[in-house]
Design a protein around this motif. Sequence first.
Motif, PDB file in Angstrom:
ATOM      1  N   ARG A  31      90.277   0.484  -1.297  1.00  0.00           N
ATOM      2  CA  ARG A  31      89.112   0.812  -2.122  1.00  0.00           C
ATOM      3  C   ARG A  31      88.994   2.314  -2.364  1.00  0.00           C
ATOM      4  NH1 ARG A  31      83.293  -0.825   0.056  1.00  0.00           N
ATOM      5  NH2 ARG A  31      84.472  -0.195   1.861  1.00  0.00           N
ATOM      6  N   LEU A  32      89.213   3.117  -1.334  1.00  0.00           N
ATOM      7  CA  LEU A  32      89.133   4.571  -1.520  1.00  0.00           C
ATOM      8  C   LEU A  32      90.248   5.088  -2.414  1.00  0.00           C
ATOM      9  CD1 LEU A  32      87.956   6.149   1.846  1.00  0.00           C
ATOM     10  CD2 LEU A  32      86.881   6.313  -0.383  1.00  0.00           C
ATOM     11  N   SER A  33      91.430   4.494  -2.324  1.00  0.00           N
ATOM     12  CA  SER A  33      92.528   4.885  -3.217  1.00  0.00           C
ATOM     13  C   SER A  33      92.158   4.596  -4.670  1.00  0.00           C
ATOM     14  CB  SER A  33      93.812   4.135  -2.865  1.00  0.00           C
ATOM     15  OG  SER A  33      94.341   4.622  -1.667  1.00  0.00           O
ATOM     16  N   ARG A  34      91.566   3.435  -4.907  1.00  0.00           N
ATOM     17  CA  ARG A  34      91.154   3.092  -6.273  1.00  0.00           C
ATOM     18  C   ARG A  34      90.046   4.027  -6.753  1.00  0.00           C
ATOM     19  NH1 ARG A  34      91.823  -1.937  -3.956  1.00  0.00           N
ATOM     20  NH2 ARG A  34      89.574  -2.273  -3.800  1.00  0.00           N
ATOM     21  N   ALA A  35      89.121   4.391  -5.869  1.00  0.00           N
ATOM     22  CA  ALA A  35      88.060   5.341  -6.236  1.00  0.00           C
ATOM     23  C   ALA A  35      88.673   6.698  -6.581  1.00  0.00           C
ATOM     24  CB  ALA A  35      87.049   5.475  -5.101  1.00  0.00           C
ATOM     25  N   ALA A  36      89.672   7.120  -5.808  1.00  0.00           N
ATOM     26  CA  ALA A  36      90.346   8.393  -6.084  1.00  0.00           C
ATOM     27  C   ALA A  36      91.086   8.332  -7.421  1.00  0.00           C
ATOM     28  CB  ALA A  36      91.309   8.742  -4.949  1.00  0.00           C
ATOM     29  N   ASP A  37      91.740   7.204  -7.702  1.00  0.00           N
ATOM     30  CA  ASP A  37      92.433   7.039  -8.989  1.00  0.00           C
ATOM     31  C   ASP A  37      91.444   7.136 -10.149  1.00  0.00           C
ATOM     32  OD1 ASP A  37      94.840   6.638  -7.651  1.00  0.00           O
ATOM     33  OD2 ASP A  37      94.757   4.444  -7.827  1.00  0.00           O
ATOM     34  N   THR A  38      90.285   6.500  -9.992  1.00  0.00           N
ATOM     35  CA  THR A  38      89.248   6.545 -11.032  1.00  0.00           C
ATOM     36  C   THR A  38      88.729   7.962 -11.209  1.00  0.00           C
ATOM     37  OG1 THR A  38      88.607   4.253 -10.601  1.00  0.00           O
ATOM     38  CG2 THR A  38      86.981   5.650 -11.712  1.00  0.00           C
ATOM     39  N   ALA A  39      88.477   8.649 -10.096  1.00  0.00           N
ATOM     40  CA  ALA A  39      87.987  10.031 -10.173  1.00  0.00           C
ATOM     41  C   ALA A  39      89.011  10.923 -10.864  1.00  0.00           C
ATOM     42  CB  ALA A  39      87.673  10.568  -8.777  1.00  0.00           C
ATOM     43  N   GLU A  40      90.288  10.765 -10.536  1.00  0.00           N
ATOM     44  CA  GLU A  40      91.340  11.557 -11.190  1.00  0.00           C
ATOM     45  C   GLU A  40      91.339  11.315 -12.694  1.00  0.00           C
ATOM     46  OE1 GLU A  40      95.126  10.744  -9.438  1.00  0.00           O
ATOM     47  OE2 GLU A  40      94.715  11.932  -7.645  1.00  0.00           O
ATOM     48  N   SER A  41      91.229  10.062 -13.088  1.00  0.00           N
ATOM     49  CA  SER A  41      91.231   9.720 -14.511  1.00  0.00           C
ATOM     50  C   SER A  41      90.062  10.378 -15.237  1.00  0.00           C
ATOM     51  CB  SER A  41      91.175   8.198 -14.669  1.00  0.00           C
ATOM     52  OG  SER A  41      91.149   7.844 -16.028  1.00  0.00           O
ATOM     53  N   ILE A  42      88.892  10.329 -14.630  1.00  0.00           N
ATOM     54  CA  ILE A  42      87.700  10.952 -15.228  1.00  0.00           C
ATOM     55  C   ILE A  42      87.880  12.461 -15.312  1.00  0.00           C
ATOM     56  CG2 ILE A  42      85.248  11.441 -14.818  1.00  0.00           C
ATOM     57  CD1 ILE A  42      85.093   8.553 -13.628  1.00  0.00           C
ATOM     58  N   GLN A  43      88.384  13.065 -14.247  1.00  0.00           N
ATOM     59  CA  GLN A  43      88.575  14.519 -14.237  1.00  0.00           C
ATOM     60  C   GLN A  43      89.573  14.946 -15.313  1.00  0.00           C
ATOM     61  OE1 GLN A  43      89.610  14.719 -10.070  1.00  0.00           O
ATOM     62  NE2 GLN A  43      87.675  15.718  -9.550  1.00  0.00           N
ATOM     63  N   LEU A  44      90.660  14.199 -15.472  1.00  0.00           N
ATOM     64  CA  LEU A  44      91.648  14.548 -16.494  1.00  0.00           C
ATOM     65  C   LEU A  44      91.074  14.367 -17.895  1.00  0.00           C
ATOM     66  CD1 LEU A  44      94.839  13.016 -14.845  1.00  0.00           C
ATOM     67  CD2 LEU A  44      94.268  15.448 -15.078  1.00  0.00           C
ATOM     68  N   ASP A  45      90.296  13.319 -18.099  1.00  0.00           N
ATOM     69  CA  ASP A  45      89.642  13.116 -19.399  1.00  0.00           C
ATOM     70  C   ASP A  45      88.673  14.253 -19.707  1.00  0.00           C
ATOM     71  OD1 ASP A  45      91.019  10.761 -19.834  1.00  0.00           O
ATOM     72  OD2 ASP A  45      89.336   9.453 -19.283  1.00  0.00           O
ATOM     73  N   MET A  46      87.908  14.670 -18.706  1.00  0.00           N
ATOM     74  CA  MET A  46      86.953  15.763 -18.911  1.00  0.00           C
ATOM     75  C   MET A  46      87.675  17.065 -19.253  1.00  0.00           C
ATOM     76  SD  MET A  46      84.152  14.878 -15.935  1.00  0.00           S
ATOM     77  CE  MET A  46      83.273  16.404 -16.120  1.00  0.00           C
ATOM     78  N   ALA A  47      88.794  17.323 -18.598  1.00  0.00           N
ATOM     79  CA  ALA A  47      89.568  18.528 -18.903  1.00  0.00           C
ATOM     80  C   ALA A  47      90.069  18.488 -20.338  1.00  0.00           C
ATOM     81  CB  ALA A  47      90.742  18.668 -17.927  1.00  0.00           C
ATOM     82  N   GLY A  48      90.524  17.337 -20.781  1.00  0.00           N
ATOM     83  CA  GLY A  48      90.964  17.184 -22.167  1.00  0.00           C
ATOM     84  C   GLY A  48      89.831  17.405 -23.151  1.00  0.00           C
ATOM     85  N   ASP A  49      88.653  16.876 -22.819  1.00  0.00           N
ATOM     86  CA  ASP A  49      87.484  17.073 -23.678  1.00  0.00           C
ATOM     87  C   ASP A  49      87.118  18.557 -23.772  1.00  0.00           C
ATOM     88  OD1 ASP A  49      87.353  14.330 -24.047  1.00  0.00           O
ATOM     89  OD2 ASP A  49      85.662  14.039 -22.660  1.00  0.00           O
ATOM     90  N   LEU A  50      87.204  19.261 -22.646  1.00  0.00           N
ATOM     91  CA  LEU A  50      86.902  20.696 -22.659  1.00  0.00           C
ATOM     92  C   LEU A  50      87.896  21.466 -23.515  1.00  0.00           C
ATOM     93  CD1 LEU A  50      85.887  21.270 -18.941  1.00  0.00           C
ATOM     94  CD2 LEU A  50      84.408  21.555 -20.942  1.00  0.00           C
ATOM     95  N   LEU A  51      89.153  21.091 -23.460  1.00  0.00           N
ATOM     96  CA  LEU A  51      90.156  21.750 -24.305  1.00  0.00           C
ATOM     97  C   LEU A  51      89.855  21.530 -25.790  1.00  0.00           C
ATOM     98  CD1 LEU A  51      93.480  21.079 -22.373  1.00  0.00           C
ATOM     99  CD2 LEU A  51      92.428  23.298 -22.846  1.00  0.00           C
TER     100      LEU A  51
END
Length: 116
Positions: A31-51
């Motif tokens: 469960r924590l691995s899946r939460a980390a995967d989700t957090a990574e995906s959100i963080q990468l999407d946010m970085a793309g949005d900022l660019l």
Amino acid sequence: MTHDSLTPARLLPWPGPEGKPCYLLTDGSGRLSRAADTAESIQLDMAGDLLAHLADMLDDEHVTAVQLRYLLARMNEALTDVCRIAESRGARLRVYTDVKAGTGLNGAPSPDDGPS
């Protein structure tokens, strides 16, 4: 829960207390691995949005210094997240590559290989 000694601790995409790195011992399916995967995906999407937002602001000749400073502060946070994700994924990729090559961590023979 058992943990394979050849699997390194996973650097999580969020800092621990006092901003220190936070690690998880896992096989990658919990469960924590899946939460980390989700957090990574959100963080990468946010970085793309900022660019994308930065590209728009650079085309706007009426953008203010305050707006740029705010955006740069958010981009600093996003880049910190992206660097943490890259470090975590790079460490896991190195171990995966070593295991596929029949070696353990740091190129040592895998204990499953037996004597050579």
